[in-house]
Design a protein around this motif. Sequence first.
Motif, PDB file in Angstrom:
ATOM      1  N   PHE A  60      11.256  -2.715   2.273  1.00 38.46           N
ATOM      2  CA  PHE A  60      10.265  -3.139   3.265  1.00 38.46           C
ATOM      3  C   PHE A  60       8.920  -3.276   2.572  1.00 38.46           C
ATOM      4  N   GLY A  61       8.126  -4.249   3.038  1.00 41.52           N
ATOM      5  CA  GLY A  61       6.815  -4.491   2.449  1.00 41.52           C
ATOM      6  C   GLY A  61       5.701  -3.813   3.232  1.00 41.52           C
ATOM      7  N   ASP A  62       4.709  -3.319   2.510  1.00 47.89           N
ATOM      8  CA  ASP A  62       3.607  -2.640   3.197  1.00 47.89           C
ATOM      9  C   ASP A  62       2.776  -3.615   4.030  1.00 47.89           C
ATOM     10  N   LEU A  63       2.721  -4.883   3.632  1.00 46.38           N
ATOM     11  CA  LEU A  63       2.015  -5.870   4.458  1.00 46.38           C
ATOM     12  C   LEU A  63       2.701  -5.998   5.815  1.00 46.38           C
ATOM     13  N   ASP A  64       4.019  -5.934   5.827  1.00 47.76           N
ATOM     14  CA  ASP A  64       4.761  -5.960   7.088  1.00 47.76           C
ATOM     15  C   ASP A  64       4.532  -4.677   7.879  1.00 47.76           C
ATOM     16  N   ARG A  65       4.522  -3.546   7.203  1.00 49.43           N
ATOM     17  CA  ARG A  65       4.317  -2.263   7.887  1.00 49.43           C
ATOM     18  C   ARG A  65       2.967  -2.246   8.614  1.00 49.43           C
ATOM     19  N   VAL A  66       1.922  -2.723   7.936  1.00 49.79           N
ATOM     20  CA  VAL A  66       0.587  -2.756   8.551  1.00 49.79           C
ATOM     21  C   VAL A  66       0.569  -3.715   9.739  1.00 49.79           C
ATOM     22  N   TRP A  67       1.225  -4.874   9.579  1.00 52.54           N
ATOM     23  CA  TRP A  67       1.292  -5.844  10.682  1.00 52.54           C
ATOM     24  C   TRP A  67       1.977  -5.227  11.899  1.00 52.54           C
ATOM     25  N   TRP A  68       3.085  -4.522  11.663  1.00 51.65           N
ATOM     26  CA  TRP A  68       3.823  -3.906  12.760  1.00 51.65           C
ATOM     27  C   TRP A  68       3.020  -2.799  13.432  1.00 51.65           C
ATOM     28  N   PHE A  80       9.460   4.381   8.762  1.00 52.83           N
ATOM     29  CA  PHE A  80       9.566   4.065  10.195  1.00 52.83           C
ATOM     30  C   PHE A  80      10.685   3.078  10.472  1.00 52.83           C
ATOM     31  N   PHE A  81      10.885   2.123   9.577  1.00 52.79           N
ATOM     32  CA  PHE A  81      11.911   1.097   9.776  1.00 52.79           C
ATOM     33  C   PHE A  81      13.230   1.442   9.081  1.00 52.79           C
ATOM     34  N   GLY A  82      13.321   2.640   8.564  1.00 50.34           N
ATOM     35  CA  GLY A  82      14.568   3.055   7.917  1.00 50.34           C
ATOM     36  C   GLY A  82      14.717   2.549   6.507  1.00 50.34           C
ATOM     37  N   GLU A  83      13.596   2.173   5.898  1.00 49.81           N
ATOM     38  CA  GLU A  83      13.661   1.599   4.551  1.00 49.81           C
ATOM     39  C   GLU A  83      13.871   2.666   3.482  1.00 49.81           C
ATOM     40  N   ASN A  84      14.471   2.252   2.385  1.00 52.74           N
ATOM     41  CA  ASN A  84      14.619   3.104   1.206  1.00 52.74           C
ATOM     42  C   ASN A  84      13.458   2.956   0.240  1.00 52.74           C
ATOM     43  N   LEU A  85      12.887   1.759   0.207  1.00 56.11           N
ATOM     44  CA  LEU A  85      11.732   1.496  -0.659  1.00 56.11           C
ATOM     45  C   LEU A  85      10.652   0.806   0.143  1.00 56.11           C
ATOM     46  N   LEU A  86       9.442   1.331   0.081  1.00 53.74           N
ATOM     47  CA  LEU A  86       8.268   0.680   0.667  1.00 53.74           C
ATOM     48  C   LEU A  86       7.417   0.180  -0.495  1.00 53.74           C
ATOM     49  N   LEU A  87       7.183  -1.138  -0.534  1.00 50.75           N
ATOM     50  CA  LEU A  87       6.498  -1.766  -1.663  1.00 50.75           C
ATOM     51  C   LEU A  87       5.146  -2.312  -1.249  1.00 50.75           C
ATOM     52  N   SER A  88       4.155  -2.119  -2.091  1.00 48.60           N
ATOM     53  CA  SER A  88       2.814  -2.646  -1.826  1.00 48.60           C
ATOM     54  C   SER A  88       2.795  -4.161  -1.983  1.00 48.60           C
ATOM     55  N   ASP A  89       1.857  -4.802  -1.314  1.00 44.08           N
ATOM     56  CA  ASP A  89       1.581  -6.232  -1.508  1.00 44.08           C
ATOM     57  C   ASP A  89       2.806  -7.121  -1.281  1.00 44.08           C
ATOM     58  N   LEU A  90       3.708  -6.695  -0.404  1.00 42.28           N
ATOM     59  CA  LEU A  90       4.907  -7.482  -0.137  1.00 42.28           C
ATOM     60  C   LEU A  90       5.012  -7.811   1.343  1.00 42.28           C
ATOM     61  N   ALA A  91       5.202  -9.107   1.647  1.00 39.06           N
ATOM     62  CA  ALA A  91       5.620  -9.560   2.970  1.00 39.06           C
ATOM     63  C   ALA A  91       7.042 -10.070   2.796  1.00 39.06           C
ATOM     64  N   SER A  92       7.972  -9.533   3.555  1.00 41.16           N
ATOM     65  CA  SER A  92       9.381  -9.822   3.290  1.00 41.16           C
ATOM     66  C   SER A  92       9.746 -11.288   3.478  1.00 41.16           C
ATOM     67  N   ALA A  93       8.941 -12.035   4.225  1.00 43.78           N
ATOM     68  CA  ALA A  93       9.222 -13.461   4.424  1.00 43.78           C
ATOM     69  C   ALA A  93       9.189 -14.239   3.112  1.00 43.78           C
ATOM     70  N   THR A  94       8.585 -13.670   2.074  1.00 44.73           N
ATOM     71  CA  THR A  94       8.513 -14.356   0.779  1.00 44.73           C
ATOM     72  C   THR A  94       9.767 -14.145  -0.058  1.00 44.73           C
ATOM     73  N   LEU A  95      10.635 -13.228   0.345  1.00 44.94           N
ATOM     74  CA  LEU A  95      11.839 -12.933  -0.439  1.00 44.94           C
ATOM     75  C   LEU A  95      12.942 -13.930  -0.121  1.00 44.94           C
ATOM     76  N   CYS A  96      13.642 -14.358  -1.153  1.00 44.98           N
ATOM     77  CA  CYS A  96      14.771 -15.276  -0.991  1.00 44.98           C
ATOM     78  C   CYS A  96      16.053 -14.625  -1.484  1.00 44.98           C
ATOM     79  N   LEU A  97      17.159 -15.055  -0.907  1.00 45.01           N
ATOM     80  CA  LEU A  97      18.456 -14.565  -1.345  1.00 45.01           C
ATOM     81  C   LEU A  97      18.638 -14.862  -2.831  1.00 45.01           C
ATOM     82  N   GLY A  98      19.031 -13.852  -3.565  1.00 45.16           N
ATOM     83  CA  GLY A  98      19.221 -14.010  -5.007  1.00 45.16           C
ATOM     84  C   GLY A  98      18.043 -13.570  -5.845  1.00 45.16           C
ATOM     85  N   ASP A  99      16.853 -13.444  -5.243  1.00 49.91           N
ATOM     86  CA  ASP A  99      15.703 -12.923  -5.982  1.00 49.91           C
ATOM     87  C   ASP A  99      16.019 -11.525  -6.500  1.00 49.91           C
TER      88      ASP A  99
END
Length: 207
Positions: A60-68, A80-99
């Motif tokens: 999960f991305g911290d940009l998403d966490r703040v938005w939520w 809060f969302f059940g994530e295993n890793l919370l990453l800074s400066d990440l919005a999950s919409a930027t991730l693509c399958l295979g990245d």
Amino acid sequence: MKVISVLRGKPEPTPAKSGLTGHFKKPVPRAVRIERLGLSGDTICDTKHHGGVDQAVYIFGDLDRVWWAERLGRDVPAGFFGENLLLSDLASATLCLGDVLAIGDVRLQITAPRIPCATYAAHIGTKHALKDFFAAGRPGAYARVLSEGIIEARMTVDHMLFDGPRITVVENMQAYQDKFRDHEFLRRALEVPAHHKLHEIARAAFE
């Protein structure tokens, strides 16, 4: 991008029909080993819908966490969302399958969006929790473990783009909502290292 928190859970009661859940993750204040099936010591109760090789780690991305937090008007701590890793400066919409996300020796390959379940809805406690999650387009992402290793907070994360078709996790989630009726999407999905269930759906569509 850096690791803010590494999180894992233990079985806890839930008002959802499953009865027990490992959804409620807590930060681990030390290094943790990530193995083929996820974080050492993490709990997955509903193994029918969660976990497995293609859903080993939930990111999960911290940009998403703040938005939520702003959207829900409540505190949204790490886990809060059940994530295993919370990453800074990440919005999950930027991730693509295979990245691939490289963290030290660990390599995590994005396979799928998180699809909200009854446990999530019970946790949020609002009438439209599932509908709102889909509409937000900030689902986080599941990953398979390509390379095992040790991970801890403050480690640097390198985002390596898949060099084939670009299918975002949000596009995958929208295709799920549409019951995978778009054959062009399914053709593209067969060209990426997505979740095995998506490949099964795609292959069946062309039989």
